[in-house]
Design a protein around this motif. Structure first.
Motif, PDB file in Angstrom:
ATOM      1  N   HIS A  50       0.816  -1.256  -0.133  1.00  0.00           N
ATOM      2  CA  HIS A  50       0.009  -0.108   0.030  1.00  0.00           C
ATOM      3  C   HIS A  50       0.910   1.307   0.192  1.00  0.00           C
ATOM      4  O   HIS A  50       2.088   1.214  -0.172  1.00  0.00           O
ATOM      5  CB  HIS A  50      -0.925  -0.078   1.340  1.00  0.00           C
ATOM      6  N   GLY A  54      -0.931   4.726   4.845  1.00  0.00           N
ATOM      7  CA  GLY A  54      -1.833   3.884   4.523  1.00  0.00           C
ATOM      8  C   GLY A  54      -1.743   2.522   5.357  1.00  0.00           C
ATOM      9  O   GLY A  54      -1.390   2.432   6.356  1.00  0.00           O
ATOM     10  N   SER A  55      -2.538   1.575   4.691  1.00  0.00           N
ATOM     11  CA  SER A  55      -2.746   0.153   5.242  1.00  0.00           C
ATOM     12  C   SER A  55      -3.094  -0.733   4.140  1.00  0.00           C
ATOM     13  O   SER A  55      -3.255  -0.369   3.075  1.00  0.00           O
ATOM     14  CB  SER A  55      -3.747   0.027   6.496  1.00  0.00           C
ATOM     15  N   TRP A  56      -3.372  -1.987   4.450  1.00  0.00           N
ATOM     16  CA  TRP A  56      -3.835  -2.970   3.429  1.00  0.00           C
ATOM     17  C   TRP A  56      -5.017  -2.351   2.890  1.00  0.00           C
ATOM     18  O   TRP A  56      -5.510  -2.791   1.709  1.00  0.00           O
ATOM     19  CB  TRP A  56      -4.038  -4.386   3.919  1.00  0.00           C
ATOM     20  N   ARG A  57      -5.849  -1.659   3.511  1.00  0.00           N
ATOM     21  CA  ARG A  57      -7.216  -1.055   3.122  1.00  0.00           C
ATOM     22  C   ARG A  57      -7.066  -0.067   1.696  1.00  0.00           C
ATOM     23  O   ARG A  57      -8.184   0.041   1.321  1.00  0.00           O
ATOM     24  CB  ARG A  57      -7.686  -0.276   4.460  1.00  0.00           C
ATOM     25  N   HIS A  58      -5.950   0.427   1.507  1.00  0.00           N
ATOM     26  CA  HIS A  58      -5.698   1.107   0.187  1.00  0.00           C
ATOM     27  C   HIS A  58      -6.143   0.103  -0.965  1.00  0.00           C
ATOM     28  O   HIS A  58      -6.638   0.564  -2.172  1.00  0.00           O
ATOM     29  CB  HIS A  58      -4.237   1.354  -0.121  1.00  0.00           C
ATOM     30  N   TRP A  59      -6.331  -1.296  -0.852  1.00  0.00           N
ATOM     31  CA  TRP A  59      -6.546  -2.177  -1.762  1.00  0.00           C
ATOM     32  C   TRP A  59      -7.845  -2.819  -1.511  1.00  0.00           C
ATOM     33  O   TRP A  59      -8.323  -3.743  -2.363  1.00  0.00           O
ATOM     34  CB  TRP A  59      -5.429  -3.349  -1.907  1.00  0.00           C
ATOM     35  N   CYS A  74      -1.409  -9.145   1.502  1.00  0.00           N
ATOM     36  CA  CYS A  74      -1.395  -7.451   1.803  1.00  0.00           C
ATOM     37  C   CYS A  74      -0.990  -7.329   3.102  1.00  0.00           C
ATOM     38  O   CYS A  74      -1.562  -7.505   4.260  1.00  0.00           O
ATOM     39  CB  CYS A  74      -2.785  -6.989   1.668  1.00  0.00           C
ATOM     40  N   ASP A  76       0.732  -4.678   6.208  1.00  0.00           N
ATOM     41  CA  ASP A  76       0.777  -3.588   6.504  1.00  0.00           C
ATOM     42  C   ASP A  76       2.463  -2.975   6.565  1.00  0.00           C
ATOM     43  O   ASP A  76       3.289  -3.848   7.326  1.00  0.00           O
ATOM     44  CB  ASP A  76       0.127  -2.985   7.907  1.00  0.00           C
ATOM     45  N   ASN A 197      -6.705   5.111   8.388  1.00  0.00           N
ATOM     46  CA  ASN A 197      -5.041   4.920   8.157  1.00  0.00           C
ATOM     47  C   ASN A 197      -4.518   5.982   8.764  1.00  0.00           C
ATOM     48  O   ASN A 197      -3.278   5.942   9.231  1.00  0.00           O
ATOM     49  CB  ASN A 197      -5.116   5.084   6.476  1.00  0.00           C
ATOM     50  N   TRP A 265      -4.904   7.429  -6.512  1.00  0.00           N
ATOM     51  CA  TRP A 265      -5.302   6.259  -6.045  1.00  0.00           C
ATOM     52  C   TRP A 265      -6.337   5.595  -6.915  1.00  0.00           C
ATOM     53  O   TRP A 265      -7.464   5.329  -6.776  1.00  0.00           O
ATOM     54  CB  TRP A 265      -6.174   6.445  -4.535  1.00  0.00           C
ATOM     55  N   TYR A 268      -8.368   2.485  -6.372  1.00  0.00           N
ATOM     56  CA  TYR A 268      -9.636   2.589  -5.782  1.00  0.00           C
ATOM     57  C   TYR A 268     -10.817   3.439  -6.618  1.00  0.00           C
ATOM     58  O   TYR A 268     -11.788   2.985  -6.838  1.00  0.00           O
ATOM     59  CB  TYR A 268      -9.564   3.481  -4.578  1.00  0.00           C
TER      60      TYR A 268
END
Length: 288
Positions: A50, A54-59, A74, A76, A197, A265, A268
């Motif tokens: 990522h 950020g974190s894995w949440r970017h994906w 994924c 962090d 994040n 981004w 997303y």
């Protein structure tokens, strides 16, 4: 597994918690603590790194579709999300070494994998590629800086002292300024990811973006390389071709791609287009 909230009325935080609950979770050493890893799906591994803060949440919008074809891994990145801070270092190379060692522990040292990194994750992917052996089959750089050409300055609002509506407004401003080409696409899920994040970010990576660190490290990669941008990426527009040229100066056979109308981004904002392009690139470069 869905690619977002478009087909459900579920709250963003609950949807993200459900996505995380679907993952297999592992930990590997990182500094004085551990590095967090999330794995979805089966098959050939695709490791996603990522972006900064950020974190894995970017994906989050890509994990479901990608996991129908690949094992999606994924982490962090050290100092972000649920991962501990890395030891202090003057360059990203030691952080990349922690990531590479973690990949080896999670997958097994002999397991081949593909790597895709976004923004700061692209810089780290370049350093992982420089250190890796035959286990790394390909590397895809998304929204990458640190290739040499200067980037435009993006003015962001500091949010750490803000709460409530003022904090949400600051998140929306920052996403519009840096991450999205179309502010109308900043939805509740994007705001929820940005909030989580930001709350968990400790490592500051922005100082690396203006260097040539990625160009210098990716020059040492011994696997196929690709570079992808959203057409209106705030860190590259309107000079995407300068960045493609910088990459080709050290990797003449590199594949390049642009997602029309998308911003930084891109994974997303244009999730379906990005995911399809990434899978197509992997198939054409390595036959998977």
């Amino acid at each position: 597994m869905q690619d977002g909230l478009s087909t459900t009325t579920e709250a963003p935080e609950a949807w993200l918690a459900g996505l995380e609950a679907d993952a297999r979770r592992l930990k590997t050493p990182c500094g004085d603590g551990t590095m967090a890893w999330h794995i979805w799906g089966e098959g050939e591994p695709l490791v996603l790194l990522h972006g900064g803060s950020g974190s894995w949440r970017h994906w989050a919008r890509n994990i479901g579709p990608l996991s129908q074809h690949r094992m999606v891994v994924c982490p962090d990145i050290p100092g972000l999300g649920d991962s501990a801070m890395p030891p202090q270092a003057e360059s990203p190379a030691p952080v990349a070494a922690i990531i590479r060692a973690g990949i080896g522990q999670v997958l097994g040292a002999a397991q081949c994998y593909d790597l895709c990194g976004f923004s700061y994750g692209a810089l780290l992917s370049g350093h992982v590629a420089a250190q890796a052996g035959e286990e790394l089959r390909s590397v895809t750089l998304v929204g990458a800086g640190a290739l040499g050409p200067k980037r435009q300055v993006t003015e962001l609002t500091k949010v750490r002292s803000l709460e409530g509506e003022a904090r949400i407004a600051a998140h929306r401003h920052n996403l519009a300024a840096l991450m999205f080409a179309d502010p109308a696409k900043i939805d509740p899920l994007a705001l929820a990811i940005q909030e989580w994040n930001t709350r968990h970010a400790r490592f500051v990576s922005r100082g690396f973006a203006g260097s040539t660190g990625l160009r210098d490290s990716i020059a040492q990669a011994r696997c196929p390389v690709a570079l992808l941008y959203g057409e209106r990426d705030a860190i590259a527009w309107p000079e995407l071709e300068l960045r493609f040229a910088a990459l080709r100066s050290v990797q003449p056979e590199a594949w390049t791609g642009v997602v029309p109308g998308a911003g930084h981004w891109v994974a997303y904002e244009a999730a379906a287009t990005f995911t399809a392009m990434l899978l197509d690139m992997l198939r054409r470069r390595i036959g998977s």
